[in-house]
Motif scaffolding. Structure first.
Motif, PDB file in Angstrom:
ATOM      1  N   ASP A 257       0.832  -1.210   0.000  1.00  0.00           N
ATOM      2  CA  ASP A 257       0.000   0.000   0.000  1.00  0.00           C
ATOM      3  C   ASP A 257       0.864   1.256   0.000  1.00  0.00           C
ATOM      4  OD1 ASP A 257      -2.411  -1.430   0.018  1.00  0.00           O
ATOM      5  OD2 ASP A 257      -2.417  -1.547   2.205  1.00  0.00           O
ATOM      6  N   LEU A 258       1.966   1.223   0.749  1.00  0.00           N
ATOM      7  CA  LEU A 258       2.883   2.362   0.787  1.00  0.00           C
ATOM      8  C   LEU A 258       3.507   2.591  -0.589  1.00  0.00           C
ATOM      9  CD1 LEU A 258       4.498   4.531   2.297  1.00  0.00           C
ATOM     10  CD2 LEU A 258       6.092   2.743   2.993  1.00  0.00           C
ATOM     11  N   ALA A 259       3.951   1.519  -1.232  1.00  0.00           N
ATOM     12  CA  ALA A 259       4.547   1.636  -2.563  1.00  0.00           C
ATOM     13  C   ALA A 259       3.525   2.180  -3.566  1.00  0.00           C
ATOM     14  CB  ALA A 259       5.087   0.285  -3.026  1.00  0.00           C
ATOM     15  N   ALA A 260       2.296   1.715  -3.487  1.00  0.00           N
ATOM     16  CA  ALA A 260       1.252   2.199  -4.407  1.00  0.00           C
ATOM     17  C   ALA A 260       1.013   3.699  -4.218  1.00  0.00           C
ATOM     18  CB  ALA A 260      -0.041   1.413  -4.193  1.00  0.00           C
TER      19      ALA A 260
ATOM     20  N   ASN B 230       4.059   5.864  -5.675  1.00  0.00           N
ATOM     21  CA  ASN B 230       4.312   5.821  -7.116  1.00  0.00           C
ATOM     22  C   ASN B 230       3.396   6.805  -7.829  1.00  0.00           C
ATOM     23  OD1 ASN B 230       6.491   4.100  -7.724  1.00  0.00           O
ATOM     24  ND2 ASN B 230       5.282   2.417  -6.912  1.00  0.00           N
ATOM     25  N   ASN B 231       3.517   8.061  -7.420  1.00  0.00           N
ATOM     26  CA  ASN B 231       2.681   9.133  -7.938  1.00  0.00           C
ATOM     27  C   ASN B 231       3.529  10.404  -7.939  1.00  0.00           C
ATOM     28  OD1 ASN B 231       0.869  11.311  -8.173  1.00  0.00           O
ATOM     29  ND2 ASN B 231      -0.775  10.189  -7.146  1.00  0.00           N
ATOM     30  N   THR B 232       3.799  10.940  -9.121  1.00  0.00           N
ATOM     31  CA  THR B 232       4.646  12.140  -9.184  1.00  0.00           C
ATOM     32  C   THR B 232       3.998  13.340  -8.507  1.00  0.00           C
ATOM     33  OG1 THR B 232       3.821  12.656 -11.397  1.00  0.00           O
ATOM     34  CG2 THR B 232       5.894  11.411 -11.251  1.00  0.00           C
TER      35      THR B 232
ATOM     36  N   ARG C 187      10.604  15.814  -0.027  1.00  0.00           N
ATOM     37  CA  ARG C 187      12.038  16.063  -0.165  1.00  0.00           C
ATOM     38  C   ARG C 187      12.652  15.022  -1.081  1.00  0.00           C
ATOM     39  NH1 ARG C 187      13.475  18.244   5.800  1.00  0.00           N
ATOM     40  NH2 ARG C 187      12.196  20.106   5.596  1.00  0.00           N
ATOM     41  N   ASP C 188      13.807  15.352  -1.631  1.00  0.00           N
ATOM     42  CA  ASP C 188      14.512  14.423  -2.512  1.00  0.00           C
ATOM     43  C   ASP C 188      15.055  13.241  -1.711  1.00  0.00           C
ATOM     44  OD1 ASP C 188      14.008  16.129  -4.635  1.00  0.00           O
ATOM     45  OD2 ASP C 188      16.001  17.033  -4.599  1.00  0.00           O
ATOM     46  N   GLY C 189      15.413  12.196  -2.429  1.00  0.00           N
ATOM     47  CA  GLY C 189      16.035  11.049  -1.794  1.00  0.00           C
ATOM     48  C   GLY C 189      15.206   9.791  -1.880  1.00  0.00           C
ATOM     49  N   LEU C 190      13.932   9.926  -2.215  1.00  0.00           N
ATOM     50  CA  LEU C 190      13.090   8.743  -2.373  1.00  0.00           C
ATOM     51  C   LEU C 190      13.239   8.224  -3.792  1.00  0.00           C
ATOM     52  CD1 LEU C 190       9.898  10.088  -0.613  1.00  0.00           C
ATOM     53  CD2 LEU C 190      11.415   8.320   0.243  1.00  0.00           C
ATOM     54  N   PRO C 191      13.396   6.919  -3.951  1.00  0.00           N
ATOM     55  CA  PRO C 191      13.513   6.374  -5.303  1.00  0.00           C
ATOM     56  C   PRO C 191      12.177   6.447  -6.051  1.00  0.00           C
ATOM     57  CG  PRO C 191      13.466   4.604  -3.687  1.00  0.00           C
ATOM     58  CD  PRO C 191      13.489   5.894  -2.920  1.00  0.00           C
ATOM     59  N   TYR C 192      12.271   6.563  -7.362  1.00  0.00           N
ATOM     60  CA  TYR C 192      11.077   6.516  -8.207  1.00  0.00           C
ATOM     61  C   TYR C 192      11.422   5.702  -9.445  1.00  0.00           C
ATOM     62  CZ  TYR C 192       6.859   7.836 -10.617  1.00  0.00           C
ATOM     63  OH  TYR C 192       5.641   7.795 -11.254  1.00  0.00           O
TER      64      TYR C 192
ATOM     65  N   GLY D   9       6.299  15.705   8.876  1.00  0.00           N
ATOM     66  CA  GLY D   9       6.119  15.532   7.439  1.00  0.00           C
ATOM     67  C   GLY D   9       5.073  14.465   7.204  1.00  0.00           C
ATOM     68  N   TYR D  10       4.388  14.552   6.086  1.00  0.00           N
ATOM     69  CA  TYR D  10       3.274  13.641   5.827  1.00  0.00           C
ATOM     70  C   TYR D  10       2.924  13.635   4.349  1.00  0.00           C
ATOM     71  CZ  TYR D  10       1.094  18.193   5.959  1.00  0.00           C
ATOM     72  OH  TYR D  10       0.828  19.520   5.716  1.00  0.00           O
ATOM     73  N   TYR D  11       2.208  12.604   3.934  1.00  0.00           N
ATOM     74  CA  TYR D  11       1.553  12.574   2.631  1.00  0.00           C
ATOM     75  C   TYR D  11       0.406  11.581   2.711  1.00  0.00           C
ATOM     76  CZ  TYR D  11       4.280   8.359   2.015  1.00  0.00           C
ATOM     77  OH  TYR D  11       4.831   7.131   2.216  1.00  0.00           O
ATOM     78  N   VAL D  12      -0.557  11.772   1.834  1.00  0.00           N
ATOM     79  CA  VAL D  12      -1.740  10.915   1.743  1.00  0.00           C
ATOM     80  C   VAL D  12      -1.894  10.495   0.288  1.00  0.00           C
ATOM     81  CG1 VAL D  12      -4.265  10.855   2.022  1.00  0.00           C
ATOM     82  CG2 VAL D  12      -2.855  12.104   3.675  1.00  0.00           C
ATOM     83  N   ALA D  13      -2.245   9.241   0.062  1.00  0.00           N
ATOM     84  CA  ALA D  13      -2.459   8.734  -1.297  1.00  0.00           C
ATOM     85  C   ALA D  13      -3.543   9.562  -1.999  1.00  0.00           C
ATOM     86  CB  ALA D  13      -2.867   7.264  -1.254  1.00  0.00           C
TER      87      ALA D  13
END
Length: 167
Positions: A15-18, A21-23, A30-35, A88-92
């Motif tokens: 679920d985290l990966a899904a 995987n959204n630009t 912040r930078d550093g996360l793979p895409y 820091g946070y994000y939501v799908a």
């Protein structure tokens, strides 16, 4: 819809990966996360958060009906700032505009203020990220100002906002 926060579980990796995987999300982190962001990347992150220093890192899955739909973390600073922490946070994306981020932010801050000696939690969203600024405002954060030319994201110099919530 029952939204909240909880400790991460390794089973949350897909679920985290899904979600990541959204630009539209990556462009606001912040930078550093793979895409692209893989399930293996997610497992590594979850493992790191579960084994992080308990008095310095407070990391949670944001959930809807117990499904991980985002991430929120509070990171204690050091030295004279040891009672200050950054959030820091994000939501799908499917959960944007539904109050999930605001609910998670409020619950996380209540938890941190109740269970730690942290006095101030701050966030630094990109100034163009009006949705994140609005979430912070709805959660009771105060905008302290604009940090001009404070970051470079995707090759562009960006302003950031400084928000804080005081215990």
């Amino acid at each position: 819809m029952n939204c909240g926060i909880r400790k991460w579980r390794i089973e949350d990796a897909a679920d985290l990966a899904a979600a990541l995987n959204n630009t539209k999300i990556m462009d606001n982190l912040r930078d550093g996360l793979p895409y692209p962001y893989t399930a293996a990347d997610a497992e590594g992150y979850i493992t790191a958060m579960l084994s992080a220093e308990k008095d310095s890192v407070y990391a949670f899955a944001i959930t809807v009906d117990d499904k991980a739909v985002g991430s929120i973390g509070v990171f204690r600073k050091e030295n004279i700032h040891r009672r200050t922490a950054e959030i820091g946070y994000y939501v799908a994306e499917p959960y944007w505009g539904k109050g999930v981020g605001t609910a998670a932010l409020k619950e996380t801050c209540r938890y941190v203020f109740k269970h730690t000696d942290i006095l101030r939690i701050f966030a630094e969203p990109f100034a163009y990220n009006q949705a994140s600024c609005r979430i912070l405002e709805k959660a009771g954060f105060t905008c302290e100002g604009t940090l001009r030319s404070n970051a470079v994201k995707n090759g562009k110099v960006q302003d950031m906002k400084m928000y804080s919530l005081i215990k």
